[in-house]
Design a protein around this motif. Structure first.
Motif, PDB file in Angstrom:
ATOM      1  N   ILE A   1      -4.238   6.481  11.342  1.00 45.30           N
ATOM      2  CA  ILE A   1      -3.266   6.775  10.286  1.00 45.30           C
ATOM      3  C   ILE A   1      -2.050   7.484  10.864  1.00 45.30           C
ATOM      4  O   ILE A   1      -0.893   7.168  10.532  1.00 45.30           O
ATOM      5  CB  ILE A   1      -3.916   7.623   9.183  1.00 45.30           C
TER       6      ILE A   1
ATOM      7  N   GLY B   1       0.799  -1.204   0.000  1.00 46.99           N
ATOM      8  CA  GLY B   1       0.000   0.000   0.000  1.00 46.99           C
ATOM      9  C   GLY B   1       0.838   1.262   0.000  1.00 46.99           C
ATOM     10  O   GLY B   1       2.072   1.219   0.061  1.00 46.99           O
ATOM     11  N   ASP B   2       0.141   2.373  -0.057  1.00 43.12           N
ATOM     12  CA  ASP B   2       0.790   3.678  -0.070  1.00 43.12           C
ATOM     13  C   ASP B   2       1.388   3.973   1.309  1.00 43.12           C
ATOM     14  O   ASP B   2       0.696   3.821   2.323  1.00 43.12           O
ATOM     15  CB  ASP B   2      -0.234   4.752  -0.436  1.00 43.12           C
TER      16      ASP B   2
ATOM     17  N   THR C   1      -0.757   7.154   2.934  1.00 40.37           N
ATOM     18  CA  THR C   1      -2.177   6.984   3.262  1.00 40.37           C
ATOM     19  C   THR C   1      -2.505   5.590   3.798  1.00 40.37           C
ATOM     20  O   THR C   1      -3.574   5.391   4.362  1.00 40.37           O
ATOM     21  CB  THR C   1      -3.028   7.237   2.017  1.00 40.37           C
ATOM     22  N   PHE C   2      -1.568   4.626   3.585  1.00 43.67           N
ATOM     23  CA  PHE C   2      -1.773   3.220   3.974  1.00 43.67           C
ATOM     24  C   PHE C   2      -2.988   2.624   3.275  1.00 43.67           C
ATOM     25  O   PHE C   2      -3.600   1.689   3.768  1.00 43.67           O
ATOM     26  CB  PHE C   2      -1.904   3.084   5.497  1.00 43.67           C
ATOM     27  N   ARG C   3      -3.296   3.176   2.097  1.00 43.88           N
ATOM     28  CA  ARG C   3      -4.360   2.612   1.287  1.00 43.88           C
ATOM     29  C   ARG C   3      -3.828   1.390   0.553  1.00 43.88           C
ATOM     30  O   ARG C   3      -2.787   1.444  -0.088  1.00 43.88           O
ATOM     31  CB  ARG C   3      -4.891   3.654   0.287  1.00 43.88           C
TER      32      ARG C   3
ATOM     33  N   ASP D   1      -9.005   0.797   8.854  1.00 39.45           N
ATOM     34  CA  ASP D   1     -10.415   0.482   8.658  1.00 39.45           C
ATOM     35  C   ASP D   1     -10.801  -0.819   9.359  1.00 39.45           C
ATOM     36  O   ASP D   1     -11.966  -1.012   9.695  1.00 39.45           O
ATOM     37  CB  ASP D   1     -10.745   0.378   7.161  1.00 39.45           C
TER      38      ASP D   1
ATOM     39  N   HIS E   1      -8.961   0.326   0.535  1.00 42.58           N
ATOM     40  CA  HIS E   1      -9.241   0.773   1.898  1.00 42.58           C
ATOM     41  C   HIS E   1      -7.919   0.880   2.676  1.00 42.58           C
ATOM     42  O   HIS E   1      -6.878   0.373   2.258  1.00 42.58           O
ATOM     43  CB  HIS E   1     -10.188  -0.198   2.588  1.00 42.58           C
ATOM     44  N   THR E   2      -7.990   1.540   3.818  1.00 45.31           N
ATOM     45  CA  THR E   2      -6.774   1.752   4.617  1.00 45.31           C
ATOM     46  C   THR E   2      -6.711   0.758   5.771  1.00 45.31           C
ATOM     47  O   THR E   2      -7.747   0.241   6.229  1.00 45.31           O
ATOM     48  CB  THR E   2      -6.739   3.183   5.179  1.00 45.31           C
ATOM     49  N   THR E   3      -5.500   0.527   6.242  1.00 46.60           N
ATOM     50  CA  THR E   3      -5.291  -0.441   7.323  1.00 46.60           C
ATOM     51  C   THR E   3      -6.122  -0.152   8.572  1.00 46.60           C
ATOM     52  O   THR E   3      -6.696  -1.074   9.154  1.00 46.60           O
ATOM     53  CB  THR E   3      -3.791  -0.493   7.686  1.00 46.60           C
TER      54      THR E   3
ATOM     55  N   ARG F   1       1.841   6.336  10.737  1.00 48.64           N
ATOM     56  CA  ARG F   1       2.895   7.161  10.130  1.00 48.64           C
ATOM     57  C   ARG F   1       4.067   7.318  11.106  1.00 48.64           C
ATOM     58  O   ARG F   1       5.227   7.225  10.702  1.00 48.64           O
ATOM     59  CB  ARG F   1       2.332   8.544   9.770  1.00 48.64           C
TER      60      ARG F   1
END
Length: 339
Positions: free
Chosen positions: A93, A54-55, A58-60, A86, A82-84, A97
Protein backbone atom coordinates in the motif's frame (compact mmCIF):
# COMPACT_ATOMS: atom_id res chain seq x y z
CA UNK A 1 -67.52 21.86 2.51
CA UNK A 2 -66.18 20.51 5.74
CA UNK A 3 -64.39 17.72 3.83
CA UNK A 4 -62.89 20.20 1.35
CA UNK A 5 -61.67 22.39 4.15
CA UNK A 6 -60.02 19.41 5.84
CA UNK A 7 -58.00 18.57 2.64
CA UNK A 8 -56.99 22.16 1.90
CA UNK A 9 -53.21 22.87 2.30
CA UNK A 10 -52.31 25.46 4.80
CA UNK A 11 -49.16 27.47 5.30
CA UNK A 12 -48.03 24.89 7.82
CA UNK A 13 -48.01 22.21 5.10
CA UNK A 14 -45.63 24.10 2.73
CA UNK A 15 -42.32 22.93 4.34
CA UNK A 16 -43.48 19.33 4.21
CA UNK A 17 -44.54 19.67 0.60
CA UNK A 18 -41.21 21.17 -0.35
CA UNK A 19 -39.29 18.37 1.40
CA UNK A 20 -41.44 15.75 -0.30
CA UNK A 21 -40.82 17.35 -3.71
CA UNK A 22 -37.07 17.43 -3.04
CA UNK A 23 -37.11 13.75 -2.10
CA UNK A 24 -39.01 12.88 -5.26
CA UNK A 25 -36.54 14.88 -7.36
CA UNK A 26 -33.60 13.19 -5.64
CA UNK A 27 -35.17 9.79 -6.22
CA UNK A 28 -35.63 10.58 -9.89
CA UNK A 29 -32.03 11.83 -10.14
CA UNK A 30 -30.74 8.75 -8.35
CA UNK A 31 -32.72 6.55 -10.69
CA UNK A 32 -31.18 8.32 -13.65
CA UNK A 33 -27.70 8.03 -12.14
CA UNK A 34 -28.26 4.36 -11.40
CA UNK A 35 -29.42 3.85 -14.98
CA UNK A 36 -26.36 5.70 -16.31
CA UNK A 37 -24.05 3.79 -13.96
CA UNK A 38 -25.53 0.47 -15.07
CA UNK A 39 -25.07 1.48 -18.71
CA UNK A 40 -21.49 2.56 -17.94
CA UNK A 41 -20.72 -0.79 -16.25
CA UNK A 42 -22.15 -2.65 -19.22
CA UNK A 43 -19.85 -0.73 -21.54
CA UNK A 44 -16.81 -1.36 -19.32
CA UNK A 45 -17.54 -5.09 -19.20
CA UNK A 46 -17.21 -5.27 -22.99
CA UNK A 47 -13.69 -3.82 -23.19
CA UNK A 48 -10.61 -6.07 -23.16
CA UNK A 49 -8.65 -3.96 -20.69
CA UNK A 50 -9.23 -4.46 -17.01
CA UNK A 51 -10.78 -1.54 -15.11
CA UNK A 52 -11.03 -1.07 -11.37
CA UNK A 53 -12.24 1.92 -9.37
CA UNK A 54 -11.12 2.29 -5.79
CA UNK A 55 -10.24 4.50 -2.88
CA UNK A 56 -7.06 6.53 -3.59
CA UNK A 57 -5.86 6.15 0.02
CA UNK A 58 -6.60 2.51 0.82
CA UNK A 59 -6.74 1.19 -2.80
CA UNK A 60 -9.78 -0.80 -1.77
CA UNK A 61 -11.71 -1.75 -4.91
CA UNK A 62 -15.37 -0.79 -5.16
CA UNK A 63 -15.81 -1.72 -8.85
CA UNK A 64 -14.12 -4.23 -11.18
CA UNK A 65 -15.07 -5.08 -14.75
CA UNK A 66 -15.08 -8.58 -16.28
CA UNK A 67 -11.60 -8.21 -17.83
CA UNK A 68 -10.04 -7.68 -14.39
CA UNK A 69 -11.81 -10.75 -13.07
CA UNK A 70 -10.39 -12.77 -15.95
CA UNK A 71 -6.88 -11.42 -15.30
CA UNK A 72 -7.12 -12.26 -11.60
CA UNK A 73 -8.96 -15.57 -11.95
CA UNK A 74 -11.37 -14.44 -9.22
CA UNK A 75 -15.06 -13.66 -8.85
CA UNK A 76 -16.36 -10.15 -8.36
CA UNK A 77 -17.03 -10.87 -4.68
CA UNK A 78 -13.38 -11.90 -4.29
CA UNK A 79 -12.19 -8.62 -5.79
CA UNK A 80 -14.60 -5.87 -4.69
CA UNK A 81 -13.82 -4.82 -1.13
CA UNK A 82 -10.20 -6.02 -1.34
CA UNK A 83 -7.06 -3.99 -1.99
CA UNK A 84 -4.78 -4.12 -5.02
CA UNK A 85 -1.75 -5.56 -3.13
CA UNK A 86 -3.88 -8.58 -2.16
CA UNK A 87 -3.19 -10.09 -5.59
CA UNK A 88 -0.14 -8.11 -6.76
CA UNK A 89 3.39 -9.45 -6.37
CA UNK A 90 5.86 -7.34 -4.41
CA UNK A 91 3.69 -4.20 -4.14
CA UNK A 92 2.54 -2.69 -0.83
CA UNK A 93 0.00 0.00 0.00
CA UNK A 94 2.76 2.45 0.91
CA UNK A 95 4.55 1.84 -2.39
CA UNK A 96 1.32 2.48 -4.31
CA UNK A 97 0.67 5.67 -2.35
CA UNK A 98 4.15 6.94 -3.22
CA UNK A 99 3.63 5.97 -6.85
CA UNK A 100 0.32 7.81 -7.28
CA UNK A 101 1.34 10.82 -5.17
CA UNK A 102 2.20 12.95 -8.26
CA UNK A 103 -1.28 12.17 -9.64
CA UNK A 104 -3.06 13.14 -6.43
CA UNK A 105 -1.06 16.38 -6.19
CA UNK A 106 -1.93 17.30 -9.77
CA UNK A 107 1.69 17.16 -11.01
CA UNK A 108 0.83 14.37 -13.43
CA UNK A 109 -2.41 13.32 -15.09
CA UNK A 110 -1.62 9.61 -15.13
CA UNK A 111 1.20 7.12 -14.45
CA UNK A 112 1.89 3.56 -15.66
CA UNK A 113 3.42 0.68 -13.74
CA UNK A 114 4.28 -2.88 -14.79
CA UNK A 115 3.34 -5.43 -12.11
CA UNK A 116 2.63 -9.14 -11.81
CA UNK A 117 -0.78 -10.31 -10.65
CA UNK A 118 -1.10 -13.67 -8.91
CA UNK A 119 -4.08 -15.92 -9.54
CA UNK A 120 -5.35 -18.31 -6.83
CA UNK A 121 -3.69 -21.26 -8.63
CA UNK A 122 -0.32 -19.47 -8.53
CA UNK A 123 -0.31 -18.39 -12.19
CA UNK A 124 1.62 -15.17 -12.68
CA UNK A 125 0.01 -12.65 -15.04
CA UNK A 126 2.19 -9.68 -16.08
CA UNK A 127 0.12 -6.52 -16.59
CA UNK A 128 0.67 -2.86 -17.25
CA UNK A 129 -1.53 -0.66 -15.04
CA UNK A 130 -2.29 2.96 -15.88
CA UNK A 131 -3.47 4.94 -12.84
CA UNK A 132 -5.60 8.08 -13.10
CA UNK A 133 -7.68 10.01 -10.58
CA UNK A 134 -11.28 11.00 -11.35
CA UNK A 135 -13.93 12.87 -9.36
CA UNK A 136 -17.22 10.99 -9.26
CA UNK A 137 -20.45 12.82 -8.27
CA UNK A 138 -21.34 12.08 -4.68
CA UNK A 139 -18.21 9.95 -4.11
CA UNK A 140 -15.30 12.37 -4.37
CA UNK A 141 -11.88 11.47 -5.79
CA UNK A 142 -11.50 7.88 -6.95
CA UNK A 143 -8.48 6.09 -8.42
CA UNK A 144 -9.14 4.37 -11.73
CA UNK A 145 -6.69 1.61 -12.72
CA UNK A 146 -6.73 0.37 -16.31
CA UNK A 147 -4.74 -2.86 -16.70
CA UNK A 148 -3.59 -4.72 -19.81
CA UNK A 149 -2.11 -8.19 -20.04
CA UNK A 150 1.44 -7.78 -21.41
CA UNK A 151 2.53 -11.43 -21.47
CA UNK A 152 2.67 -11.46 -25.28
CA UNK A 153 4.68 -8.22 -25.31
CA UNK A 154 7.16 -9.59 -22.77
CA UNK A 155 7.55 -12.83 -24.72
CA UNK A 156 8.14 -10.82 -27.90
CA UNK A 157 10.73 -8.68 -26.13
CA UNK A 158 12.46 -11.81 -24.85
CA UNK A 159 12.55 -13.33 -28.34
CA UNK A 160 13.95 -10.11 -29.75
CA UNK A 161 16.58 -10.04 -27.01
CA UNK A 162 17.61 -13.61 -27.80
CA UNK A 163 17.77 -12.80 -31.51
CA UNK A 164 19.86 -9.71 -30.78
CA UNK A 165 22.27 -11.75 -28.65
CA UNK A 166 22.57 -14.37 -31.40
CA UNK A 167 23.18 -11.66 -34.01
CA UNK A 168 25.83 -10.06 -31.79
CA UNK A 169 27.52 -13.44 -31.36
CA UNK A 170 27.50 -14.03 -35.12
CA UNK A 171 28.78 -10.52 -35.73
CA UNK A 172 31.61 -11.05 -33.25
CA UNK A 173 32.51 -14.34 -34.92
CA UNK A 174 32.43 -12.72 -38.36
CA UNK A 175 34.59 -9.82 -37.16
CA UNK A 176 37.11 -12.29 -35.75
CA UNK A 177 37.27 -14.14 -39.07
CA UNK A 178 37.57 -10.91 -41.06
CA UNK A 179 40.29 -9.67 -38.75
CA UNK A 180 42.24 -12.90 -39.00
CA UNK A 181 42.36 -13.32 -42.78
CA UNK A 182 45.61 -12.40 -44.45
CA UNK A 183 44.04 -10.42 -47.29
CA UNK A 184 42.82 -6.88 -46.91
CA UNK A 185 39.04 -6.49 -46.94
CA UNK A 186 37.04 -3.29 -47.24
CA UNK A 187 33.33 -2.70 -47.78
CA UNK A 188 32.23 0.28 -49.87
CA UNK A 189 28.70 1.69 -49.70
CA UNK A 190 26.99 3.12 -52.82
CA UNK A 191 28.27 6.59 -51.92
CA UNK A 192 31.89 5.45 -51.90
CA UNK A 193 32.23 5.45 -48.12
CA UNK A 194 34.30 2.70 -46.48
CA UNK A 195 31.99 1.09 -43.93
CA UNK A 196 34.40 -1.68 -42.94
CA UNK A 197 38.15 -2.21 -43.20
CA UNK A 198 39.94 -5.14 -41.58
CA UNK A 199 43.41 -4.76 -40.01
CA UNK A 200 45.22 -6.03 -43.13
CA UNK A 201 43.46 -3.44 -45.32
CA UNK A 202 44.31 -0.69 -42.86
CA UNK A 203 47.95 -1.76 -42.87
CA UNK A 204 48.02 -1.57 -46.68
CA UNK A 205 46.16 1.74 -47.09
CA UNK A 206 46.89 3.76 -43.94
CA UNK A 207 47.26 6.48 -42.94
CA UNK A 208 43.86 7.92 -43.87
CA UNK A 209 41.87 10.71 -42.22
CA UNK A 210 38.72 10.13 -44.24
CA UNK A 211 37.92 6.60 -45.34
CA UNK A 212 36.30 6.98 -48.76
CA UNK A 213 36.97 5.78 -52.30
CA UNK A 214 38.91 8.89 -53.38
CA UNK A 215 41.20 8.71 -50.35
CA UNK A 216 41.87 5.02 -50.92
CA UNK A 217 42.63 5.51 -54.64
CA UNK A 218 44.99 8.37 -53.79
CA UNK A 219 47.29 5.76 -52.22
CA UNK A 220 47.84 4.05 -55.61
CA UNK A 221 49.19 4.86 -59.05
CA UNK A 222 46.12 4.75 -61.29
CA UNK A 223 46.82 6.81 -64.43
CA UNK A 224 44.25 5.08 -66.65
CA UNK A 225 41.42 4.80 -64.07
CA UNK A 226 41.48 1.00 -64.03
CA UNK A 227 41.75 1.05 -60.26
CA UNK A 228 38.58 3.13 -59.79
CA UNK A 229 36.70 0.84 -62.14
CA UNK A 230 37.84 -2.22 -60.18
CA UNK A 231 36.77 -0.70 -56.86
CA UNK A 232 33.20 0.02 -57.99
CA UNK A 233 32.41 -2.71 -60.54
CA UNK A 234 31.57 -6.26 -59.59
CA UNK A 235 33.89 -9.01 -60.84
CA UNK A 236 36.80 -6.80 -61.92
CA UNK A 237 40.43 -7.43 -60.94
CA UNK A 238 43.41 -5.15 -61.37
CA UNK A 239 46.92 -4.90 -59.94
CA UNK A 240 47.98 -1.44 -58.75
CA UNK A 241 51.28 -0.02 -57.50
CA UNK A 242 51.19 1.45 -54.01
CA UNK A 243 52.65 4.91 -53.66
CA UNK A 244 55.39 5.40 -51.12
CA UNK A 245 58.85 3.98 -50.39
CA UNK A 246 57.75 0.33 -50.34
CA UNK A 247 56.02 0.49 -53.74
CA UNK A 248 54.07 -2.73 -53.17
CA UNK A 249 52.00 -4.32 -55.89
CA UNK A 250 48.40 -4.74 -54.65
CA UNK A 251 45.85 -6.92 -56.43
CA UNK A 252 42.33 -5.44 -56.20
CA UNK A 253 39.36 -7.77 -56.65
CA UNK A 254 35.70 -6.69 -56.38
CA UNK A 255 32.71 -8.74 -55.20
CA UNK A 256 29.09 -7.65 -54.93
CA UNK A 257 27.48 -8.05 -51.50
CA UNK A 258 24.39 -9.70 -53.02
CA UNK A 259 23.40 -11.20 -56.35
CA UNK A 260 22.69 -7.78 -57.86
CA UNK A 261 26.04 -6.41 -59.16
CA UNK A 262 24.73 -2.89 -59.77
CA UNK A 263 26.84 0.06 -58.67
CA UNK A 264 24.18 1.30 -56.23
CA UNK A 265 24.84 -1.59 -53.87
CA UNK A 266 27.56 -2.30 -51.34
CA UNK A 267 30.73 -3.95 -52.65
CA UNK A 268 33.38 -6.06 -50.97
CA UNK A 269 36.91 -5.32 -52.19
CA UNK A 270 39.77 -7.70 -51.44
CA UNK A 271 43.34 -6.35 -51.41
CA UNK A 272 46.20 -8.84 -51.76
CA UNK A 273 49.89 -7.94 -51.61
CA UNK A 274 51.42 -9.63 -54.67
CA UNK A 275 54.77 -7.80 -54.48
CA UNK A 276 56.83 -10.94 -53.78
CA UNK A 277 55.15 -12.86 -56.59
CA UNK A 278 55.71 -10.00 -59.02
CA UNK A 279 59.38 -9.82 -58.03
CA UNK A 280 59.83 -13.55 -58.52
CA UNK A 281 58.22 -13.32 -61.93
CA UNK A 282 60.48 -10.40 -62.86
CA UNK A 283 63.62 -12.29 -61.78
CA UNK A 284 62.57 -15.37 -63.69
CA UNK A 285 61.68 -13.42 -66.85
CA UNK A 286 64.96 -11.54 -66.73
CA UNK A 287 66.99 -14.68 -66.20
CA UNK A 288 65.24 -16.56 -68.99
CA UNK A 289 65.97 -13.63 -71.33
CA UNK A 290 69.63 -13.63 -70.39
CA UNK A 291 69.79 -17.39 -70.62
CA UNK A 292 68.32 -17.47 -74.10
CA UNK A 293 70.88 -14.89 -75.21
CA UNK A 294 73.89 -16.54 -73.61
CA UNK A 295 73.16 -20.12 -74.54
CA UNK A 296 75.21 -20.00 -77.75
CA UNK A 297 78.21 -22.11 -76.71
CA UNK A 298 78.19 -25.48 -74.99
CA UNK A 299 79.97 -24.16 -71.92
CA UNK A 300 77.63 -21.19 -71.63
CA UNK A 301 74.68 -23.53 -71.92
CA UNK A 302 75.99 -25.81 -69.19
CA UNK A 303 76.85 -22.88 -66.94
CA UNK A 304 73.52 -21.18 -67.58
CA UNK A 305 71.39 -24.25 -66.96
CA UNK A 306 73.20 -25.21 -63.78
CA UNK A 307 72.96 -21.65 -62.47
CA UNK A 308 69.27 -21.61 -63.28
CA UNK A 309 68.69 -24.82 -61.36
CA UNK A 310 70.54 -23.40 -58.36
CA UNK A 311 68.33 -20.29 -58.14
CA UNK A 312 66.47 -20.46 -54.81
CA UNK A 313 64.13 -17.63 -55.80
CA UNK A 314 62.57 -19.67 -58.62
CA UNK A 315 60.59 -22.84 -58.15
CA UNK A 316 61.09 -24.44 -61.59
CA UNK A 317 58.43 -26.92 -62.69
CA UNK A 318 59.55 -30.50 -63.28
CA UNK A 319 59.38 -30.24 -67.07
CA UNK A 320 61.62 -27.18 -67.12
CA UNK A 321 64.16 -28.85 -64.76
CA UNK A 322 64.22 -31.87 -67.03
CA UNK A 323 64.76 -29.61 -70.03
CA UNK A 324 67.78 -27.94 -68.37
CA UNK A 325 69.29 -31.28 -67.34
CA UNK A 326 68.78 -32.68 -70.83
CA UNK A 327 70.51 -29.63 -72.32
CA UNK A 328 73.47 -30.06 -69.95
CA UNK A 329 73.74 -33.73 -70.88
CA UNK A 330 73.53 -32.98 -74.61
CA UNK A 331 76.21 -30.28 -74.45
CA UNK A 332 78.53 -32.55 -72.47
CA UNK A 333 78.05 -35.27 -75.07
CA UNK A 334 78.77 -32.76 -77.86
CA UNK A 335 81.99 -31.67 -76.20
CA UNK A 336 83.11 -35.28 -75.78
CA UNK A 337 82.44 -36.04 -79.43
CA UNK A 338 84.38 -32.98 -80.64
CA UNK A 339 87.38 -33.38 -78.33
Amino acid sequence: ATSGAANRLTDDDVPFTRELAARVAAAIQNARLFRDAARFRTILDTVHDGVTVGDPDTFRVNYANDAVLEQLGRTRDQVVGHTTPDWTEGVSIDQLRDFVAPIRSGEEMARSLDVVRIRPDGTRVPVEIRWQQVDLPGEGPQMVAISRNIRERIETEQRLTQLAKAEHARAAELNAIIGAIGEGLIVLDPGGRVTLANPTARAIIQPLEDWNLDSVLARFDDPDGAGRAAFVNHGQTVTLRRKGPARQWIEVRNYAVDDDPSTDREHIVLLRDVTAAREREAVRDAFVGILSHELRTPLAAIKGCSAALLLEEVNWPGSKRHEFLQLIDNECSNRQSTS
